[in-house]
Design an enzyme around this catalytic site. Structure first.
Site, mmCIF file in Angstrom:
data_model
loop_
_atom_site.group_PDB
_atom_site.id
_atom_site.type_symbol
_atom_site.label_atom_id
_atom_site.label_comp_id
_atom_site.label_asym_id
_atom_site.label_seq_id
_atom_site.Cartn_x
_atom_site.Cartn_y
_atom_site.Cartn_z
ATOM 1 N N ASP A 107 0.576 -1.346 -0.115
ATOM 2 C CA ASP A 107 -0.104 -0.329 0.173
ATOM 3 C C ASP A 107 0.351 1.395 0.204
ATOM 4 O O ASP A 107 1.760 1.376 0.551
ATOM 5 C CB ASP A 107 -0.777 -0.131 1.136
ATOM 6 C CG ASP A 107 -2.161 -1.319 2.045
ATOM 7 O OD1 ASP A 107 -1.899 -1.667 0.285
ATOM 8 O OD2 ASP A 107 -2.310 -1.818 2.568
HETATM 9 N N1 URA Z 1 -1.065 -5.986 3.544
HETATM 10 C C1 URA Z 1 -1.627 -5.138 4.204
HETATM 11 O O1 URA Z 1 -2.821 -4.335 4.789
HETATM 12 N N2 URA Z 1 -1.157 -3.707 3.023
HETATM 13 C C2 URA Z 1 0.375 -3.724 2.258
HETATM 14 O O2 URA Z 1 0.392 -3.153 2.194
HETATM 15 C C3 URA Z 1 0.716 -5.087 2.336
HETATM 16 C C4 URA Z 1 -0.108 -5.941 3.356
#
Ligand code: URA
Length: 298
Positions: A107
């Site tokens: 993310d």
């Molecule tokens: N899980 C999440 O919620 N975000 C990420 O960036 C990776 C795994």
């Protein structure tokens, strides 16, 4: 396997200039192949076997690139984006000519280990849902994470869309509740992190980059309301959208800070600060390749 390619294409692939610049350079005699000056930009050469020298510089050919990036918050895991800066922008032009792409996604507000490569096969193998390549994360969570969560995660969590996750290994590294809790359950000792990055450092990251990290409001609200924070490590064997955040949401808790520390056999090089990168060492690449073979559970 095709081994021959045009001389100007070989030099172009390595970032030595545009096709037109390279054509002009070859025509004016700036290039030798196996010691002989050549004038034909379209000459077919074997880029791995023939010795190409451009203006006195011996050119070593390669066509693949494997980069470990410590992804910082604020960048999206994409090759292009209309609104946000992409992780590609963290690489220099001489590496971008290889057209690398991120192996999976973190993310925008997640930090940590992200591989970038132009090796579609390796990427596919690492991301294939059938391979279950484990990924390990450190997270700062608002709420009291305890042994019920460890047990729930170990059997599978039902996400907001009804999907039941595969069993995941949750280790609580620090929580106001956990010491007594673990001792009572006789499972003390599961509090060793595979990374040296600490909870205090994670809180420091929230202080340093508040605008970049989401959940700032909830973090401030949580702390102001006296809600405890937990510091955990989680290993999951799949990669659903926002999976770690949604797994904690499913047990009524909120991830405030997230960092990926491992992917398969590859730990994040902790000497890399967020935003820094390095190419993979030969043995790291070998481990990644062999890993997918031994771990293929199909
Ligand atoms: N899980 C999440 O919620 N975000 C990420 O960036 C990776 C795994």
């Amino acid at each position: 396997m095709k081994t021959k390619m045009r001389l100007d294409k070989m030099l172009g692939n390595l970032g030595y200039g545009t096709r037109s610049v390279l054509k002009a350079l070859v025509r004016k005699g700036a290039v030798t192949v196996n010691g002989a000056r050549v004038k034909e930009p379209g000459m077919q050469i074997d880029p791995h076997a023939d010795e190409v020298v451009l203006e006195g510089e011996r050119i070593v050919y390669r066509d693949t690139l494997y980069v470990m990036l410590h992804k910082p918050a604020g960048f999206v895991s994409a090759t292009e984006d209309n609104r946000d800066r992409t992780v590609l922008e963290l690489l220099p032009e001489e590496l971008r000519v290889f057209s690398p792409f991120p192996v999976g996604r973190l993310d925008k507000d997640t930090e940590g280990l992200l591989l970038l490569t132009n090796d579609g096969k390796l990427s596919h193998d690492l991301l294939s849902p059938r391979k279950h390549v484990p990924k390990t994360y450190l997270a700062l969570v608002a709420g009291l994470v305890g042994s019920e969560d460890i047990a729930t995660f170990a059997t599978g969590v039902t996400l907001d869309d009804g999907y039941v996750t595969l069993p995941a290994a949750l280790r609580v590294l620090s929580s106001p509740k956990i010491e007594a809790d673990l001792a009572a359950d006789g499972i003390a000792g599961n509090m060793r992190a595979s990374s040296t990055f600490t909870m205090d450092e994670a809180i420091g990251r929230l202080d340093t980059f508040p605008a970049l990290l989401t959940n700032r409001t909830s973090w401030q609200e949580a702390v102001a309301a006296g809600e405890p924070l937990s510091w955990i490590e989680l290993t999951i064997a799949e990669g659903k959208y926002h999976q770690v955040k949604r797994m904690f949401e499913a047990v009524g808790k909120k991830v405030l800070y997230l960092r990926r520390t491992e992917m398969g056999p590859l730990p994040l090089d902790e000497t890399l600060a967020p935003g820094q990168w390095r190419e993979l060492a030969e043995d790291e690449l070998e481990r990644l390749r062999n890993y997918k073979k031994t771990e293929d559970r199909t």
